[in-house]
Design a protein around this motif. Sequence first.
Motif, PDB file in Angstrom:
ATOM      1  N   THR A 106      -8.859 -25.017  23.268  1.00  0.00           N
ATOM      2  CA  THR A 106      -9.198 -23.733  22.646  1.00  0.00           C
ATOM      3  C   THR A 106      -9.741 -22.747  23.679  1.00  0.00           C
ATOM      4  OG1 THR A 106      -9.857 -25.046  20.730  1.00  0.00           O
ATOM      5  CG2 THR A 106     -10.472 -22.725  20.723  1.00  0.00           C
ATOM      6  N   THR A 107     -10.663 -23.228  24.512  1.00  0.00           N
ATOM      7  CA  THR A 107     -11.299 -22.344  25.486  1.00  0.00           C
ATOM      8  C   THR A 107     -10.256 -21.701  26.392  1.00  0.00           C
ATOM      9  OG1 THR A 107     -13.235 -23.762  25.432  1.00  0.00           O
ATOM     10  CG2 THR A 107     -13.057 -22.274  27.314  1.00  0.00           C
ATOM     11  N   GLU A 108      -9.356 -22.514  26.910  1.00  0.00           N
ATOM     12  CA  GLU A 108      -8.350 -21.931  27.813  1.00  0.00           C
ATOM     13  C   GLU A 108      -7.389 -21.020  27.055  1.00  0.00           C
ATOM     14  OE1 GLU A 108      -5.337 -24.251  30.050  1.00  0.00           O
ATOM     15  OE2 GLU A 108      -6.033 -23.089  31.769  1.00  0.00           O
ATOM     16  N   HIS A 136     -19.279 -20.031  21.642  1.00  0.00           N
ATOM     17  CA  HIS A 136     -19.369 -19.281  22.903  1.00  0.00           C
ATOM     18  C   HIS A 136     -17.993 -19.036  23.529  1.00  0.00           C
ATOM     19  CE1 HIS A 136     -23.775 -20.809  23.400  1.00  0.00           C
ATOM     20  NE2 HIS A 136     -23.639 -19.923  22.452  1.00  0.00           N
ATOM     21  N   SER A 137     -17.063 -19.950  23.271  1.00  0.00           N
ATOM     22  CA  SER A 137     -15.746 -19.777  23.900  1.00  0.00           C
ATOM     23  C   SER A 137     -14.942 -18.648  23.257  1.00  0.00           C
ATOM     24  CB  SER A 137     -14.950 -21.081  23.899  1.00  0.00           C
ATOM     25  OG  SER A 137     -14.776 -21.516  22.595  1.00  0.00           O
ATOM     26  N   ASN A 138     -15.391 -18.156  22.112  1.00  0.00           N
ATOM     27  CA  ASN A 138     -14.744 -16.964  21.550  1.00  0.00           C
ATOM     28  C   ASN A 138     -15.681 -15.746  21.655  1.00  0.00           C
ATOM     29  OD1 ASN A 138     -12.476 -15.700  20.420  1.00  0.00           O
ATOM     30  ND2 ASN A 138     -13.243 -15.940  18.332  1.00  0.00           N
ATOM     31  N   SER A 186     -16.523 -22.514  11.083  1.00  0.00           N
ATOM     32  CA  SER A 186     -17.670 -22.530  12.002  1.00  0.00           C
ATOM     33  C   SER A 186     -18.089 -23.956  12.341  1.00  0.00           C
ATOM     34  CB  SER A 186     -18.848 -21.798  11.353  1.00  0.00           C
ATOM     35  OG  SER A 186     -20.064 -22.242  11.916  1.00  0.00           O
ATOM     36  N   ASN A 187     -18.261 -24.211  13.629  1.00  0.00           N
ATOM     37  CA  ASN A 187     -18.640 -25.568  14.050  1.00  0.00           C
ATOM     38  C   ASN A 187     -20.101 -25.879  13.772  1.00  0.00           C
ATOM     39  OD1 ASN A 187     -19.148 -23.647  16.206  1.00  0.00           O
ATOM     40  ND2 ASN A 187     -19.816 -25.401  17.414  1.00  0.00           N
ATOM     41  N   SER A 188     -20.958 -24.850  13.683  1.00  0.00           N
ATOM     42  CA  SER A 188     -22.382 -25.140  13.480  1.00  0.00           C
ATOM     43  C   SER A 188     -22.794 -25.028  12.023  1.00  0.00           C
ATOM     44  CB  SER A 188     -23.242 -24.223  14.349  1.00  0.00           C
ATOM     45  OG  SER A 188     -22.881 -22.879  14.147  1.00  0.00           O
ATOM     46  N   VAL A 211      -7.277 -16.092  15.970  1.00  0.00           N
ATOM     47  CA  VAL A 211      -8.091 -17.022  15.190  1.00  0.00           C
ATOM     48  C   VAL A 211      -8.417 -18.235  16.051  1.00  0.00           C
ATOM     49  CG1 VAL A 211      -8.215 -18.441  13.104  1.00  0.00           C
ATOM     50  CG2 VAL A 211      -7.023 -16.248  13.033  1.00  0.00           C
ATOM     51  N   ASP A 212      -9.711 -18.560  16.112  1.00  0.00           N
ATOM     52  CA  ASP A 212     -10.161 -19.781  16.785  1.00  0.00           C
ATOM     53  C   ASP A 212     -10.090 -20.910  15.757  1.00  0.00           C
ATOM     54  OD1 ASP A 212     -11.624 -21.930  17.657  1.00  0.00           O
ATOM     55  OD2 ASP A 212     -13.366 -20.779  18.314  1.00  0.00           O
ATOM     56  N   GLY A 213      -9.079 -21.755  15.915  1.00  0.00           N
ATOM     57  CA  GLY A 213      -8.838 -22.808  14.930  1.00  0.00           C
ATOM     58  C   GLY A 213      -9.370 -24.173  15.338  1.00  0.00           C
ATOM     59  N   ALA A 214     -10.277 -24.201  16.328  1.00  0.00           N
ATOM     60  CA  ALA A 214     -10.728 -25.490  16.876  1.00  0.00           C
ATOM     61  C   ALA A 214     -11.213 -26.464  15.796  1.00  0.00           C
ATOM     62  CB  ALA A 214     -11.839 -25.254  17.905  1.00  0.00           C
ATOM     63  N   GLN A 215     -11.956 -25.944  14.821  1.00  0.00           N
ATOM     64  CA  GLN A 215     -12.520 -26.838  13.802  1.00  0.00           C
ATOM     65  C   GLN A 215     -11.639 -26.961  12.568  1.00  0.00           C
ATOM     66  OE1 GLN A 215     -15.077 -28.810  14.138  1.00  0.00           O
ATOM     67  NE2 GLN A 215     -15.711 -28.005  16.113  1.00  0.00           N
ATOM     68  N   ALA A 216     -10.734 -26.021  12.389  1.00  0.00           N
ATOM     69  CA  ALA A 216      -9.941 -26.024  11.153  1.00  0.00           C
ATOM     70  C   ALA A 216      -8.783 -27.014  11.230  1.00  0.00           C
ATOM     71  CB  ALA A 216      -9.403 -24.629  10.894  1.00  0.00           C
ATOM     72  N   PHE A 234      -6.291 -23.780  19.450  1.00  0.00           N
ATOM     73  CA  PHE A 234      -6.928 -25.046  19.053  1.00  0.00           C
ATOM     74  C   PHE A 234      -6.837 -26.094  20.156  1.00  0.00           C
ATOM     75  CE2 PHE A 234      -3.012 -27.363  17.921  1.00  0.00           C
ATOM     76  CZ  PHE A 234      -2.123 -26.314  17.685  1.00  0.00           C
ATOM     77  N   SER A 235      -7.650 -27.159  19.990  1.00  0.00           N
ATOM     78  CA  SER A 235      -7.764 -28.227  20.996  1.00  0.00           C
ATOM     79  C   SER A 235      -7.209 -29.533  20.440  1.00  0.00           C
ATOM     80  CB  SER A 235      -9.243 -28.480  21.332  1.00  0.00           C
ATOM     81  OG  SER A 235      -9.859 -27.299  21.760  1.00  0.00           O
ATOM     82  N   GLY A 236      -6.526 -30.284  21.285  1.00  0.00           N
ATOM     83  CA  GLY A 236      -5.985 -31.572  20.848  1.00  0.00           C
ATOM     84  C   GLY A 236      -7.060 -32.597  20.515  1.00  0.00           C
ATOM     85  N   HIS A 237      -8.149 -32.569  21.282  1.00  0.00           N
ATOM     86  CA  HIS A 237      -9.125 -33.658  21.134  1.00  0.00           C
ATOM     87  C   HIS A 237      -9.907 -33.608  19.831  1.00  0.00           C
ATOM     88  CE1 HIS A 237     -12.925 -31.432  22.068  1.00  0.00           C
ATOM     89  NE2 HIS A 237     -12.091 -30.592  22.625  1.00  0.00           N
ATOM     90  N   LYS A 238      -9.862 -32.473  19.143  1.00  0.00           N
ATOM     91  CA  LYS A 238     -10.559 -32.388  17.852  1.00  0.00           C
ATOM     92  C   LYS A 238      -9.634 -32.785  16.700  1.00  0.00           C
ATOM     93  CE  LYS A 238     -13.617 -28.691  19.417  1.00  0.00           C
ATOM     94  NZ  LYS A 238     -14.936 -29.288  19.609  1.00  0.00           N
ATOM     95  N   MET A 239      -8.376 -33.072  17.016  1.00  0.00           N
ATOM     96  CA  MET A 239      -7.412 -33.447  15.966  1.00  0.00           C
ATOM     97  C   MET A 239      -6.717 -34.764  16.344  1.00  0.00           C
ATOM     98  SD  MET A 239      -4.370 -30.655  16.686  1.00  0.00           S
ATOM     99  CE  MET A 239      -3.057 -31.725  16.104  1.00  0.00           C
TER     100      MET A 239
HETATM  101  N1  PLP Z   1     -14.310 -23.021  19.036  1.00  0.00           N
HETATM  102  C1  PLP Z   1     -14.958 -23.814  18.184  1.00  0.00           C
HETATM  103  C2  PLP Z   1     -15.209 -23.356  16.780  1.00  0.00           C
HETATM  104  C3  PLP Z   1     -15.398 -25.066  18.607  1.00  0.00           C
HETATM  105  O1  PLP Z   1     -16.042 -25.863  17.760  1.00  0.00           O
HETATM  106  C4  PLP Z   1     -15.133 -25.467  19.930  1.00  0.00           C
HETATM  107  C5  PLP Z   1     -15.637 -26.756  20.435  1.00  0.00           C
HETATM  108  O2  PLP Z   1     -16.556 -27.331  19.904  1.00  0.00           O
HETATM  109  C6  PLP Z   1     -14.440 -24.611  20.766  1.00  0.00           C
HETATM  110  C7  PLP Z   1     -14.040 -23.381  20.295  1.00  0.00           C
HETATM  111  C8  PLP Z   1     -14.116 -24.975  22.188  1.00  0.00           C
HETATM  112  O3  PLP Z   1     -13.218 -26.028  22.198  1.00  0.00           O
HETATM  113  P1  PLP Z   1     -12.832 -26.735  23.577  1.00  0.00           P
HETATM  114  O4  PLP Z   1     -14.137 -27.080  24.250  1.00  0.00           O
HETATM  115  O5  PLP Z   1     -12.044 -27.931  23.156  1.00  0.00           O
HETATM  116  O6  PLP Z   1     -12.043 -25.767  24.355  1.00  0.00           O
END
Ligand code: PLP
Length: 419
Positions: A106-108, A136-138, A186-188, A211-216, A234-239
Amino acid sequence: MSSSASTGTKTVSGFDVQEARKIFPLLHVTAHNKPLIYFDNAATSQKPEVVIDALSTYYSEYNANIHRGVHFLAQTASQAYDEARIKVQKFIHAQSEREIIFTRGTTESINLVASTWGRKNISEGDEIILSVMEHHSNIVPWQMLCEEQKATLKIIPMNDNGELLLEEYKKLISSKTKLVAVVHVSNSLGTINPVKEIIRIAHEKNIPVLVDGAQAIAHDTVDVQDLDCDFYAFSGHKMFGPTGIGCLYGKLHLLESMPPYQGGGEMIQSVSFEKTTYNEVPFKFEAGTPNIADAIALGTAVDFLNSIDRKSASAYEHELMIYASEKLKLIDGVKLIGTAENKTSVVSFIIEGVNAMDAGMYLDTLGIAVRTGHHCTEPVMKRLHIPGTIRASFMFYNTKEEVDVMIEGLNKAIKLLKK
Ligand code: PLP
């Protein structure tokens, strides 16, 4: 998985959690000589055997560089990598596999959009709308871009439950707005944001939306065409996939209009000292040897997700979240943080008189992995006037019995740590 009624272990939502647990090796280890209870799924999910095997099979049976060699191994690896892209495309219902760019995560993906689309389209005086609950990454990539281009961030506020205020969002939109970048889940706080509505509102003014879909992505079906988002990260490691791989979805016409991200091999059509021409999308954005093994294993994670009954898995995760929330509410001094109407399987909470990190460390001694702190969402904590929370984030392989153990542990922690 959900159809194996013979085990008699089904939950109310019809999901067979014991069957699911069998295929995740890491759920069967101990931590501090206690059976591991893994409630840090929002940070990263555990991996099913098939994904671990996919990595091992790649390295032991067909490791080769891709899109270059004519030999058997190179052809096999190239085909597997290309198929992984198509699997992801179908998984998120993108129109074309060319709209899928493999990134580190997601960050990249967000950084890619900020430094290519952003640099081209954001200039002095422009505004980018984010929400207060962004990871923070968004935030940081847009902040860096704004600093460079002399643009400004505008922030959608939220109410005390952790729900975005759409009326305020509408007021933020102006002729200066060039992009909206918002988190799906939201992750938090666990809030599921009304991203389709957010996108519709932005599109009325022809403003693109990321859209930041990391958690969805792991918890519900994502359909980028139905959402009509312009970018989805989105990130592979969260899915259930490996670390080091993720995706950026972008509408083809946008990707085609964007300059390259990094220079190097694979992203070029031809190079001379006078002039370089670039490869077509998506290769234009994948300079150098890509993360072949992890992309292929991400494809396997997609196969895995397609093989389970996602509706009942998701309903079960919701059931777990409600169960944990109800139990937490019964503990004297506990306050739930993030009580949105529409929530995913995250419970964040604070305990009066108990430091969140101390509580987390105590739970760790019992083999329970939770996350404590600001969860890379410092603005959310500032908005709620708290330094951080304890967060338990569930996946469909967690159980109510595990929640009970955490509740018992928290009661002990409070007795021991309360000031
Ligand atoms: N966005 C959200 C909502 C996240 O929860 C996370 C990671 O926890 C990220 C972005 C960043 O994901 P990554 O560190 O896999 O790039």
